[in-house]
Design a protein around this motif. Structure first.
Motif, PDB file in Angstrom:
ATOM      1  N   SER A   1     -28.452  21.252 106.220  1.00 45.68           N
ATOM      2  CA  SER A   1     -28.256  21.451 107.656  1.00 45.68           C
ATOM      3  C   SER A   1     -28.824  22.782 108.122  1.00 45.68           C
ATOM      4  CB  SER A   1     -26.766  21.382 107.991  1.00 45.68           C
ATOM      5  OG  SER A   1     -26.071  22.380 107.273  1.00 45.68           O
ATOM      6  N   GLY A   2     -29.302  23.587 107.168  1.00 48.57           N
ATOM      7  CA  GLY A   2     -29.934  24.870 107.470  1.00 48.57           C
ATOM      8  C   GLY A   2     -31.027  25.116 106.456  1.00 48.57           C
ATOM      9  N   LYS A   3     -31.326  26.366 106.219  1.00 51.54           N
ATOM     10  CA  LYS A   3     -32.385  26.731 105.259  1.00 51.54           C
ATOM     11  C   LYS A   3     -31.846  26.691 103.840  1.00 51.54           C
ATOM     12  CE  LYS A   3     -35.282  27.591 108.507  1.00 51.54           C
ATOM     13  NZ  LYS A   3     -36.331  26.651 108.793  1.00 51.54           N
ATOM     14  N   VAL A   4     -32.698  26.259 102.919  1.00 48.79           N
ATOM     15  CA  VAL A   4     -32.376  26.295 101.495  1.00 48.79           C
ATOM     16  C   VAL A   4     -33.253  27.372 100.886  1.00 48.79           C
ATOM     17  CG1 VAL A   4     -32.420  25.007  99.321  1.00 48.79           C
ATOM     18  CG2 VAL A   4     -31.743  23.864 101.435  1.00 48.79           C
ATOM     19  N   VAL A   5     -32.629  28.348 100.242  1.00 47.64           N
ATOM     20  CA  VAL A   5     -33.324  29.518  99.715  1.00 47.64           C
ATOM     21  C   VAL A   5     -33.419  29.410  98.204  1.00 47.64           C
ATOM     22  CG1 VAL A   5     -33.232  32.032  99.488  1.00 47.64           C
ATOM     23  CG2 VAL A   5     -32.461  30.932 101.607  1.00 47.64           C
ATOM     24  N   VAL A   6     -34.609  29.702  97.667  1.00 46.76           N
ATOM     25  CA  VAL A   6     -34.803  29.800  96.223  1.00 46.76           C
ATOM     26  C   VAL A   6     -34.981  31.273  95.905  1.00 46.76           C
ATOM     27  CG1 VAL A   6     -36.270  29.172  94.269  1.00 46.76           C
ATOM     28  CG2 VAL A   6     -35.830  27.504  96.075  1.00 46.76           C
ATOM     29  N   LYS A   7     -34.049  31.823  95.150  1.00 47.71           N
ATOM     30  CA  LYS A   7     -34.050  33.250  94.819  1.00 47.71           C
ATOM     31  C   LYS A   7     -34.952  33.483  93.611  1.00 47.71           C
ATOM     32  CE  LYS A   7     -30.912  37.080  94.100  1.00 47.71           C
ATOM     33  NZ  LYS A   7     -29.506  37.467  93.982  1.00 47.71           N
ATOM     34  N   VAL A   8     -35.968  34.322  93.783  1.00 50.35           N
ATOM     35  CA  VAL A   8     -36.956  34.556  92.738  1.00 50.35           C
ATOM     36  C   VAL A   8     -36.541  35.684  91.814  1.00 50.35           C
ATOM     37  CG1 VAL A   8     -39.357  35.151  92.274  1.00 50.35           C
ATOM     38  CG2 VAL A   8     -38.793  33.644  94.179  1.00 50.35           C
ATOM     39  N   ALA A   9     -35.987  36.730  92.331  1.00 48.11           N
ATOM     40  CA  ALA A   9     -35.637  37.878  91.474  1.00 48.11           C
ATOM     41  C   ALA A   9     -34.159  38.063  91.357  1.00 48.11           C
ATOM     42  CB  ALA A   9     -36.247  39.149  92.035  1.00 48.11           C
TER      43      ALA A   9
ATOM     44  N   VAL B   1     -28.231  28.828  98.404  1.00 49.79           N
ATOM     45  CA  VAL B   1     -29.134  29.733  97.689  1.00 49.79           C
ATOM     46  C   VAL B   1     -29.137  29.280  96.234  1.00 49.79           C
ATOM     47  CG1 VAL B   1     -29.583  32.108  96.998  1.00 49.79           C
ATOM     48  CG2 VAL B   1     -28.583  31.639  99.248  1.00 49.79           C
ATOM     49  N   HIS B   2     -30.325  28.977  95.709  1.00 48.14           N
ATOM     50  CA  HIS B   2     -30.478  28.500  94.339  1.00 48.14           C
ATOM     51  C   HIS B   2     -31.300  29.503  93.535  1.00 48.14           C
ATOM     52  CE1 HIS B   2     -29.108  24.348  95.152  1.00 48.14           C
ATOM     53  NE2 HIS B   2     -29.686  24.510  96.319  1.00 48.14           N
ATOM     54  N   PRO B   3     -30.988  29.661  92.241  1.00 50.46           N
ATOM     55  CA  PRO B   3     -31.863  30.477  91.390  1.00 50.46           C
ATOM     56  C   PRO B   3     -33.177  29.744  91.172  1.00 50.46           C
ATOM     57  CG  PRO B   3     -30.167  29.420  90.073  1.00 50.46           C
ATOM     58  CD  PRO B   3     -29.844  29.132  91.515  1.00 50.46           C
ATOM     59  N   PHE B   4     -34.207  30.483  90.793  1.00 58.37           N
ATOM     60  CA  PHE B   4     -35.531  29.893  90.601  1.00 58.37           C
ATOM     61  C   PHE B   4     -35.484  28.745  89.593  1.00 58.37           C
ATOM     62  CE2 PHE B   4     -39.812  29.750  88.710  1.00 58.37           C
ATOM     63  CZ  PHE B   4     -40.537  29.479  89.853  1.00 58.37           C
ATOM     64  N   SER B   5     -34.645  28.866  88.578  1.00 56.46           N
ATOM     65  CA  SER B   5     -34.554  27.816  87.561  1.00 56.46           C
ATOM     66  C   SER B   5     -34.011  26.505  88.123  1.00 56.46           C
ATOM     67  CB  SER B   5     -33.660  28.284  86.407  1.00 56.46           C
ATOM     68  OG  SER B   5     -32.349  28.554  86.883  1.00 56.46           O
ATOM     69  N   ASP B   6     -33.384  26.557  89.282  1.00 56.87           N
ATOM     70  CA  ASP B   6     -32.814  25.366  89.922  1.00 56.87           C
ATOM     71  C   ASP B   6     -33.663  24.915  91.111  1.00 56.87           C
ATOM     72  OD1 ASP B   6     -30.889  23.382  90.012  1.00 56.87           O
ATOM     73  OD2 ASP B   6     -29.546  24.526  91.310  1.00 56.87           O
ATOM     74  N   ALA B   7     -34.916  25.347  91.169  1.00 54.38           N
ATOM     75  CA  ALA B   7     -35.795  25.014  92.294  1.00 54.38           C
ATOM     76  C   ALA B   7     -35.967  23.507  92.498  1.00 54.38           C
ATOM     77  CB  ALA B   7     -37.150  25.692  92.128  1.00 54.38           C
TER      78      ALA B   7
END
Length: 41
Positions: free
Chosen positions: A33-41, A14-20
């Motif tokens: 190996s799975g999903k990579v999530v970009v956290k927006v809020a 899980v990455h913050p939006f600034s690290d997209a």
């Protein structure tokens, strides 16, 4: 299905939006190996 507990996605990171850009690079390089999530809020 997710609310019923029948779906359990594998989340690699899980990455913050600034690290997209880094999150996208992880996916493009095939290191996820799975999903990579970009956290927006």
């Amino acid at each position: 299905m997710a609310l019923d507990g029948l779906l359990a996605p594998v989340i690699t990171a899980v990455h913050p939006f600034s690290d997209a850009p880094a999150a996208l690079a992880t996916v493009e390089n095939g290191h996820a190996s799975g999903k990579v999530v970009v956290k927006v809020a």
